[in-house]
Design a protein around this motif. Sequence first.
Motif, PDB file in Angstrom:
ATOM      1  N   THR A   1      10.276  -6.071  -1.571  1.00 62.14           N
ATOM      2  CA  THR A   1      11.705  -5.772  -1.518  1.00 62.14           C
ATOM      3  C   THR A   1      12.098  -4.480  -2.234  1.00 62.14           C
ATOM      4  OG1 THR A   1      12.089  -8.160  -1.494  1.00 62.14           O
ATOM      5  CG2 THR A   1      13.978  -6.749  -2.000  1.00 62.14           C
ATOM      6  N   SER A   2      11.689  -4.324  -3.482  1.00 60.73           N
ATOM      7  CA  SER A   2      12.257  -3.257  -4.308  1.00 60.73           C
ATOM      8  C   SER A   2      11.984  -1.840  -3.801  1.00 60.73           C
ATOM      9  CB  SER A   2      11.846  -3.414  -5.775  1.00 60.73           C
ATOM     10  OG  SER A   2      10.476  -3.216  -5.931  1.00 60.73           O
ATOM     11  N   PRO A   3      10.787  -1.502  -3.302  1.00 54.29           N
ATOM     12  CA  PRO A   3      10.634  -0.123  -2.816  1.00 54.29           C
ATOM     13  C   PRO A   3      11.579   0.207  -1.654  1.00 54.29           C
ATOM     14  CG  PRO A   3       8.491  -1.136  -3.157  1.00 54.29           C
ATOM     15  CD  PRO A   3       9.521  -2.227  -3.276  1.00 54.29           C
TER      16      PRO A   3
ATOM     17  N   GLY B   1       9.144 -13.104  -3.033  1.00 54.04           N
ATOM     18  CA  GLY B   1       8.993 -11.929  -2.175  1.00 54.04           C
ATOM     19  C   GLY B   1       7.660 -11.229  -2.389  1.00 54.04           C
ATOM     20  N   GLU B   2       7.276 -11.071  -3.639  1.00 53.73           N
ATOM     21  CA  GLU B   2       5.987 -10.448  -3.937  1.00 53.73           C
ATOM     22  C   GLU B   2       4.846 -11.286  -3.377  1.00 53.73           C
ATOM     23  OE1 GLU B   2       6.158 -10.399  -8.161  1.00 53.73           O
ATOM     24  OE2 GLU B   2       7.441  -8.640  -8.238  1.00 53.73           O
ATOM     25  N   ALA B   3       4.922 -12.607  -3.588  1.00 49.62           N
ATOM     26  CA  ALA B   3       3.883 -13.507  -3.088  1.00 49.62           C
ATOM     27  C   ALA B   3       3.806 -13.452  -1.567  1.00 49.62           C
ATOM     28  CB  ALA B   3       4.151 -14.935  -3.563  1.00 49.62           C
TER      29      ALA B   3
ATOM     30  N   GLY C   1      -4.938  -8.460   7.250  1.00 46.89           N
ATOM     31  CA  GLY C   1      -6.137  -7.661   6.986  1.00 46.89           C
ATOM     32  C   GLY C   1      -5.840  -6.239   6.542  1.00 46.89           C
ATOM     33  N   MET C   2      -4.711  -6.036   5.891  1.00 46.57           N
ATOM     34  CA  MET C   2      -4.335  -4.698   5.421  1.00 46.57           C
ATOM     35  C   MET C   2      -4.908  -4.463   4.031  1.00 46.57           C
ATOM     36  SD  MET C   2      -0.440  -4.438   6.683  1.00 46.57           S
ATOM     37  CE  MET C   2      -0.002  -4.661   8.393  1.00 46.57           C
ATOM     38  N   THR C   3      -5.055  -3.193   3.689  1.00 48.58           N
ATOM     39  CA  THR C   3      -5.568  -2.859   2.362  1.00 48.58           C
ATOM     40  C   THR C   3      -4.483  -2.296   1.454  1.00 48.58           C
ATOM     41  OG1 THR C   3      -6.231  -0.660   3.113  1.00 48.58           O
ATOM     42  CG2 THR C   3      -7.898  -2.393   3.202  1.00 48.58           C
ATOM     43  N   ARG C   4      -3.422  -1.739   2.032  1.00 54.06           N
ATOM     44  CA  ARG C   4      -2.344  -1.120   1.243  1.00 54.06           C
ATOM     45  C   ARG C   4      -1.134  -2.030   1.215  1.00 54.06           C
ATOM     46  NH1 ARG C   4      -2.897   4.463   0.244  1.00 54.06           N
ATOM     47  NH2 ARG C   4      -1.578   3.847  -1.476  1.00 54.06           N
ATOM     48  N   ILE C   5      -0.420  -1.990   0.085  1.00 53.28           N
ATOM     49  CA  ILE C   5       0.824  -2.735  -0.059  1.00 53.28           C
ATOM     50  C   ILE C   5       1.789  -1.880  -0.880  1.00 53.28           C
ATOM     51  CG2 ILE C   5       0.075  -3.982  -2.140  1.00 53.28           C
ATOM     52  CD1 ILE C   5       1.590  -6.450  -0.881  1.00 53.28           C
ATOM     53  N   VAL C   6       3.052  -1.892  -0.511  1.00 51.25           N
ATOM     54  CA  VAL C   6       4.072  -1.116  -1.215  1.00 51.25           C
ATOM     55  C   VAL C   6       4.799  -2.090  -2.134  1.00 51.25           C
ATOM     56  CG1 VAL C   6       6.044   0.429  -0.968  1.00 51.25           C
ATOM     57  CG2 VAL C   6       4.273   0.388   0.811  1.00 51.25           C
ATOM     58  N   MET C   7       4.630  -1.866  -3.455  1.00 50.72           N
ATOM     59  CA  MET C   7       5.157  -2.811  -4.437  1.00 50.72           C
ATOM     60  C   MET C   7       5.334  -2.096  -5.771  1.00 50.72           C
ATOM     61  SD  MET C   7       3.488  -6.503  -5.387  1.00 50.72           S
ATOM     62  CE  MET C   7       3.850  -7.140  -3.754  1.00 50.72           C
ATOM     63  N   ASP C   8       6.410  -2.415  -6.480  1.00 53.91           N
ATOM     64  CA  ASP C   8       6.701  -1.770  -7.760  1.00 53.91           C
ATOM     65  C   ASP C   8       6.425  -2.637  -8.984  1.00 53.91           C
ATOM     66  OD1 ASP C   8       7.605   0.779  -6.902  1.00 53.91           O
ATOM     67  OD2 ASP C   8       9.504  -0.108  -6.291  1.00 53.91           O
ATOM     68  N   GLU C   9       6.701  -3.907  -8.930  1.00 58.05           N
ATOM     69  CA  GLU C   9       6.648  -4.770 -10.099  1.00 58.05           C
ATOM     70  C   GLU C   9       5.228  -4.869 -10.651  1.00 58.05           C
ATOM     71  OE1 GLU C   9       7.946  -5.483  -7.174  1.00 58.05           O
ATOM     72  OE2 GLU C   9      10.082  -5.684  -7.576  1.00 58.05           O
TER      73      GLU C   9
ATOM     74  N   VAL D   1       7.292   3.043  -5.373  1.00 59.77           N
ATOM     75  CA  VAL D   1       8.281   4.053  -5.019  1.00 59.77           C
ATOM     76  C   VAL D   1       7.974   5.375  -5.725  1.00 59.77           C
ATOM     77  CG1 VAL D   1       9.998   3.400  -6.755  1.00 59.77           C
ATOM     78  CG2 VAL D   1      10.744   4.448  -4.639  1.00 59.77           C
ATOM     79  N   LEU D   2       7.480   5.328  -6.963  1.00 58.11           N
ATOM     80  CA  LEU D   2       7.159   6.573  -7.666  1.00 58.11           C
ATOM     81  C   LEU D   2       5.972   7.282  -7.006  1.00 58.11           C
ATOM     82  CD1 LEU D   2       7.655   5.417 -11.365  1.00 58.11           C
ATOM     83  CD2 LEU D   2       9.227   6.747  -9.923  1.00 58.11           C
ATOM     84  N   GLY D   3       5.001   6.533  -6.546  1.00 57.60           N
ATOM     85  CA  GLY D   3       3.873   7.117  -5.820  1.00 57.60           C
ATOM     86  C   GLY D   3       4.320   7.741  -4.512  1.00 57.60           C
ATOM     87  N   ILE D   4       5.260   7.101  -3.837  1.00 57.85           N
ATOM     88  CA  ILE D   4       5.809   7.648  -2.589  1.00 57.85           C
ATOM     89  C   ILE D   4       6.547   8.944  -2.870  1.00 57.85           C
ATOM     90  CG2 ILE D   4       7.555   7.229  -0.799  1.00 57.85           C
ATOM     91  CD1 ILE D   4       6.579   4.233  -0.920  1.00 57.85           C
TER      92      ILE D   4
END
Length: 169
Positions: free
Chosen positions: A11-13, A85-87, A97-105, A122-125
């Motif tokens: 959610t947060s990003p 949401g994170e779970a 089967g993805m390797t990347r996930i967009v998450m801040d917490e 979000v900071l990495g983005i």
Amino acid sequence: MILPMPVVSNTSPIWNLSSLERLDLLHDQFPDVRIPQDVLNELQVGYEYPEMARIQQAIDARWLTVESITNSYVQQSLMLDIDRGEAAAIALALELGMTRIVMDEADGRATAKAMGLQPIGVLGILLRAKHEGKILSLSDEMSRLRHDAGFFIAESLFQRLRREAGETP
């Protein structure tokens, strides 16, 4: 150059980039973003805010799509340590089967890493967008993130990212 691969987001990003009116940066880096229904439910809590209207535009444009989790056991297990949401986002990424996930917490990122996922926040983005010339000033975007979205960035991290972006002498 980012290879166009699907990612799952929490959610947060999405909310924070929408607050900055910079969902385009997420789309530029990840043209296919999937979210579980639980993340959409969390986003829709802010239905009366302009952020949700921008998020809905991304859904309508079909680069942000809602996916169902077919096996809820992983999500249920993860909810012992992290929020719904994170779970759900981690469970969906694993299921697809993805390797990347967009998450801040921090807790969610640690759990994602433990499950073999590679989180970006979000900071990495924003940092990647600065390196790609999509934003003029990482410092300005991080300041807006702090003030407009209420996003906490420790001063030491703020300064380290400024250095990485080449914005300090």
